[in-house]
Every structure is written in C-alpha cells, then in structure tokens.
Design a protein around this motif. Structure first.
Motif, PDB file in Angstrom:
ATOM      1  N   GLU A   1       3.990   3.633   6.099  1.00  0.00           N
ATOM      2  CA  GLU A   1       4.183   5.363   6.095  1.00  0.00           C
ATOM      3  C   GLU A   1       2.494   6.177   5.443  1.00  0.00           C
ATOM      4  N   GLY A   2       2.384   5.467   4.171  1.00  0.00           N
ATOM      5  CA  GLY A   2       1.612   6.148   3.498  1.00  0.00           C
ATOM      6  C   GLY A   2      -0.082   6.594   4.010  1.00  0.00           C
ATOM      7  N   SER A   3      -0.955   6.369   3.917  1.00  0.00           N
ATOM      8  CA  SER A   3      -2.454   6.446   4.139  1.00  0.00           C
ATOM      9  C   SER A   3      -2.956   6.042   5.253  1.00  0.00           C
ATOM     10  N   VAL A   4      -2.312   4.665   5.581  1.00  0.00           N
ATOM     11  CA  VAL A   4      -2.661   3.893   6.611  1.00  0.00           C
ATOM     12  C   VAL A   4      -2.314   4.722   8.377  1.00  0.00           C
TER      13      VAL A   4
ATOM     14  N   PRO B   1       0.958  -1.594  -0.131  1.00  0.00           N
ATOM     15  CA  PRO B   1      -0.063  -0.100  -0.269  1.00  0.00           C
ATOM     16  C   PRO B   1       0.281   1.229  -0.069  1.00  0.00           C
ATOM     17  N   SER B   2       1.889   1.001   0.443  1.00  0.00           N
ATOM     18  CA  SER B   2       3.102   2.586   0.255  1.00  0.00           C
ATOM     19  C   SER B   2       4.080   3.298  -1.486  1.00  0.00           C
ATOM     20  N   ASP B   3       2.951   4.197  -1.838  1.00  0.00           N
ATOM     21  CA  ASP B   3       2.631   4.838  -2.836  1.00  0.00           C
ATOM     22  C   ASP B   3       5.196   4.821  -3.364  1.00  0.00           C
TER      23      ASP B   3
ATOM     24  N   LYS C   1       2.745   5.436  16.057  1.00  0.00           N
ATOM     25  CA  LYS C   1       2.440   4.197  14.590  1.00  0.00           C
ATOM     26  C   LYS C   1       3.611   3.234  15.288  1.00  0.00           C
TER      27      LYS C   1
ATOM     28  N   ALA D   1      -0.947   7.909   8.313  1.00  0.00           N
ATOM     29  CA  ALA D   1      -1.298   9.343   8.128  1.00  0.00           C
ATOM     30  C   ALA D   1      -2.145   9.945   9.594  1.00  0.00           C
TER      31      ALA D   1
ATOM     32  N   SER E   1      -1.303  -0.472  -7.845  1.00  0.00           N
ATOM     33  CA  SER E   1      -1.679  -1.541  -7.337  1.00  0.00           C
ATOM     34  C   SER E   1      -1.505  -2.792  -8.194  1.00  0.00           C
TER      35      SER E   1
END
Length: 581
Positions: A410-413, A241-243, A422, A415, A249
């Motif tokens: 680190e991204g959306s999850v 899920p990390s950009d 974290k 945020a 995806s």
C-alpha cells in the motif's frame, strides 16, 4: 470442478520419480519422492534393466563421476503430470564413499526434451546436493500416509510388550531395556516436544489422524542412525516494505524472539537426545524480491543481519549450532561440481520469471530465481485455468494472497495508483508468488527429502510440511487493538503473523508483550491515549514501548454539572474499532 493441484508442469522435477540409495549389488536402501512407494515396488524390475543397459560415465572434479543409464520404462509406472508420453527411464548415479552406496535420480527421459544438456546438469546437481541417506533397517519404509499407520502400529505393539510390567512379573524376568525400545521412547519425546513448543494448529488439522505418525517416522529415521534430527525452514526473507506493518528494514525484537523460540526447541531436544537437532533456515527473500518490491541488495543485507543477530545472542559456538542458515544462492552455487559445466544460455527464456515489480536486481539472485523456476517450476497456464475455473483450494490461496499483497504494498509501491490498478497488480503478484512458492517447495523436496519440513504458513499438518509458531503463546499475544489487548483474537489461533510483517509492542505494567502492525502502535500514540514510541534497543532489538496516558479529568460547567464529552470510554472504543475493522 473438483479440487485440483497447481503442481503440474514440464520441469525436471515433474519428470522425477524419486531419489534413491542402493548398494553395489542393487539392494534398495532408501527411496524418497512423490512416487517413492511405486519405485520401491518396481525396484527389482528397474534394477534388472539398469544392469542390462549401456551406461555412460561423466567425470567430475574431486574424483567423482556420474553414471547415466537410459532404458525402456517398466510397466505400470505412473506417467509425468504433463500430457506427453514417455517410454524411457533415465537413472543418474554417483557413488558416495562416505555412505558406501550409490545415490541416484530416477526420472523419465525423452529425445523430445528441448534442453537435454540443462536436464543432465540439474539432475546431476540434485544427486550431488540431496541429503538422502540409506536407512538403517534393511526393509525400506516409504513415508506415505497410507503406509505409515501400519508401520507405526507395528512399532508401538512392540513397545507395549516391552513395557508390560505385569507380563515381566509373571515371567519372573526383568530384561534390560533394548536399543530399539530406547529409540522409540526418544522418538516419542521429541514428537511431544514439537507438539508443545512449535506446532501450530490448522483449521482442518490432520496431525492426530496421520501427521503425527509421519513426523515420528522422520524423527525415528535420524534416531536410528544416532544423528541430529535435521529440519528445514524457509523463512526470514526480509522486512515488509510496508511502513504500516514494521518499524524499519532491519531485524528487531520480533526476529530475536523468533530465533529464541527455535533455539529453545532445539536445546530441549538436546536434553533428552545427545546428538540433538538442527534447524536449517533457508532465506527465501531473493525468490520473492521482485514480487514484494524489495531490492536484492536490501534482501542480502537483511540475511546478513539475521545471521549476525543470531551469532550475537550466544557467546559460544556450540550454542550457535542449533540453527544454520543459507539462501537460494547457496543451494546452487556452493557445490563446485554443479557450476563446473553450467551454461547461461539454458535459462534465457523470458517466461521463466515474471517480475511484477521493478527492483534493483542482483545478477546472482536473478540467476537463482531462474534456476528455481527452470528446474522445478509449474505450468502457469494450468494455474490460470484453475483460477478461472474457480478451483476451491487454488482460488482460496489466490484471493488470500491478493488481499495480503494489496495491504503489504500500500505504501511506496502502490503510491498514486487507482484502486482498480492496485487490485489488478495485486492479483498478478499473487499468481506469480504461488508459482514461485510451489517451485521452491519442489526444489526443497528434492534437496532435503529426509529432513523434517517446517513452515511459517498454515498447513493441514499431515506431512510432509508442518506449520509452526515462531512466538510462544505464554510470552507473546497477537492483537490488532491496543485498548482490547487483554482479549485473544481468534483469527490468530491458526495463522500467526511473522516477525517480518509485524512489530513487537510493550505496554508498561503488562507482563506479556504484543505482536501487531506498527500502525496500530502509532495510532494509539497519535490519539493521545498512550505515550511512547520506538525504542532502538541495540542489544535486544527495536520495539514500541507504550504507556497509558493519564485519564482526562472531566471539567465542570458553570452549573456544576460534569461535562462527559471529554471522557474516553475504553469499552466504547473497543466496540467502535471492532466495527470498523
């Protein structure tokens, strides 16, 4: 505290002594499992009690029936990992007409078990789905490290004399190559191919001391039956899920190269061994989706895309037989007999699956996760004790996974969360992933006991699991710095990033291609040192294509001196990046 194992619990797996094949008259034809050598040693006593005890018969569809026999345990059998005492053994068997033998499950039985109906159901599923087969030779060879060496030395002693040309000359005979000699040669060639094309070396590698012999014994078992060498690989869950790591995806060029690597290995085996080999890829995305923050329907789409990608790579169906696919849903729901008497009330315990991250859940996937944990799950309290006691092996895995998930989410999850929050969440996720991964490994041990087990993770390679590389060294280099891309990174010698956590990057003018985080490519473009971007190649999969930008021409000041402030020093950049990473 001495190093221990997290694989302790009260599940049906932990009460299992082994899976076996036997003839109608009781001759042991094969046995697999964590106590296989003990079962083989005590088999005469076990079968004697089996014959003298009452048996119940449970009819299944398609004319099958399960024969269940409960009797007093045999002296000197090791107890289960739990602290409870068990004085009864339970044998469940089904007669397989295809192999003309009984296939059975041997484990401990107790009236104190709270879910006897579920235990009966899952043990029946084990014997219906397991791939165990009778061995061709009459003597049962147990695949344990301390016995493989003697077995292999004996085999190679025979080969030595078969091939001794000096001895042949002295005797004046030239015997035709025997079938056993041919099988040994083929086994050795397949082992060498694995060494050269797939095997990944570990920091504490035990391949040469014991793993190679274990691997060869598994290969020989298939060669003796003149059957394809079957291997199983849990892999290709879903894109991270990390950009910062991936370009999207959906599967891209990274997955394509990984599939090509596996396919080329199987094709190389076919050139030396007619039955060939197969790799069964078991998608493990649904197992971990609520740990990695990916919705179940996204995982299902990725699984479908991977299979479509593989089919598109080869025009003929015969070329596609090298790799097969299934998911954890298929492990439980593809057998009609297994689901005939299933009761959802068996898996209502909320402690079976802890979901650290809320996702869109598929009912089928959630049921599969619960079945994995109910049938083969470990004791989470024992895991916590090992972590708190700082058990070396457990703590190393726990901390490594915590750091990895901290980056991956680190991204959306993550945020908007504080740093301490974290870290706490990452630790919770790491513990849950360790529990699920171990349960999944236990399940595959029972369902595919005779398969060669491959893993994308680093292992000591002594068996039963062997670490592999999905990217050939001569074709793909793993890096973390574009400017220093011609240098090998030693940290990747033992653990290569996977296609679903990385991106492929091509640099114009370079023959080799690179595997790295997507953010590294984006930063190189943003810096102005490189031009390019993401290429959405429909045929070969997406990747980043970069080209070094034209060097900055230094300007002269009014006095005619060169202004060096605008000159970019590649070597200084590399040193700077190394210091900051």
């Amino acid at each position: 505290m001495a190093s221990s194992t997290i694989n302790c619990g009260f599940s049906p797996f932990h009460h299992t002594l082994g899976l076996f094949c036997r003839s109608r008259d009781g001759r042991l034809l094969n046995v697999e499992g964590k106590e296989a050598d003990v079962v083989a040693y005590h088999w005469p006593a076990i079968f004697k009690r089996l014959k003298l005890s009452n048996t119940t018969f449970t009819p299944l569809s398609l004319g099958l029936r399960v024969e269940t026999t409960i009797f007093d345990t045999v002296a000197d059998l090791p107890g289960p990992s739990s602290s409870q005492s068990y004085n009864k053994l339970c044998v469940r068997e089904v007669y397989r007409d295809t192999s003309k033998c009984y296939v059975g499950h041997l484990g401990y039985w107790s009236q104190d078990k709270c879910d006897e109906a579920f235990v009966e159901w899952i043990e029946t599923m084990f014997i219906l789905k397991t791939t165990i087969q009778p061995q061709q030779n009459q003597r049962v060879s147990i695949f344990t490290p301390h016995r493989i060496w003697d077995f292999t030395v004996e085999r190679w002693a025979k080969i030595w004399f078969l091939f001794d040309t000096t001895l042949r000359t002295l005797l004046g005979v030239e015997p035709k190559p025997s079938i056993s000699c041919y099988r040994e040669v083929v086994t050795e060639k397949i082992t060498v191919l694995f060494e050269q094309m797939l095997r990944n070396t570990a920091v504490s590698d035990e391949w040469n001391s014991s793993g190679r012999n274990y691997f060869s014994c598994r290969v020989r078992d298939f060669v003796n039956r003149n059957e394809p060498c079957n291997m199983v690989l849990p892999a290709f869950p879903c894109k991270s899920p990390s950009d910062a790591k991936v370009g999207g995806s959906r599967p891209d060029m990274a997955e394509r190269i990984a599939l090509e690597t596996l396919h080329d290995f199987i094709e190389s085996i076919k050139k030396i061994y007619k039955p060939g080999a197969t790799i069964l890829i078991i998608h493990d995305g649904h197992l971990l989706s609520s740990c990695i923050g990916v919705d179940d329907d996204v995982v299902s789409e990725y699984e479908s895309d991977i299979q479509d990608l593989y089919r598109s790579m080869f025009a003929f169906s015969t070329d596609r037989q090298a790799i097969r696919f299934c998911g954890i849903n298929d492990l439980f729901f593809s057998e009609p007999n297994s689901m005939q008497s299933f009761d959802n009330s068996w898996i209502l315990d909320p402690e079976l699956v802890h979901d650290p991250i809320q996702i869109k859940v598929s009912e089928t996937a959630e049921l599969s996760r619960k079945l994995v944990m109910a049938s083969c799950g470990i004791n989470r309290q024992h895991l916590r004790k090992l972590i708190l006691a700082q058990d070396p092996a457990t703590l190393k895995s726990y901390r490594g996974l915590s750091r990895f998930m901290l980056q991956d989410l680190e991204g959306s999850v993550f945020a908007g969360q504080s740093t301490s929050r974290k870290k706490k969440t990452a630790c919770i996720i790491a513990a849950e992933m360790m529990a699920r991964n171990q349960a999944y490994s236990n399940l595959l041990e029972l369902l595919f006991p005779n398969y060669i087990r491959l893993s994308v993770h680093a292992h000591n390679n002594r068996g039963p699991k062997f670490g592999i590389r999905l990217f050939p060294r001569h074709r793909v280099r793993v890096i973390d710095d574009i400017d220093c891309r011609h240098e090998c990174v030693s940290m990747y010698d033992f653990q290569t990033p996977t296609p679903w956590h990385s991106s492929i990057v091509k640099v114009k003018g370079d023959e080799i291609i690179y595997l790295m985080k997507a953010s590294v490519a984006r930063q190189a473009i943003a810096s102005g040192r490189y031009t390019g971007g993401w290429v959405d190649d429909v045929d070969k999969g997406g990747y980043y294509l970069l080209q070094e930008a034209d060097p900055v021409v230094p300007a002269k000041d009014d006095m005619g001196k060169v202004d060096t402030l605008g000159v970019f020093d590649v070597n200084d950049s590399c040193r700077s990046n190394k210091l900051t990473t």
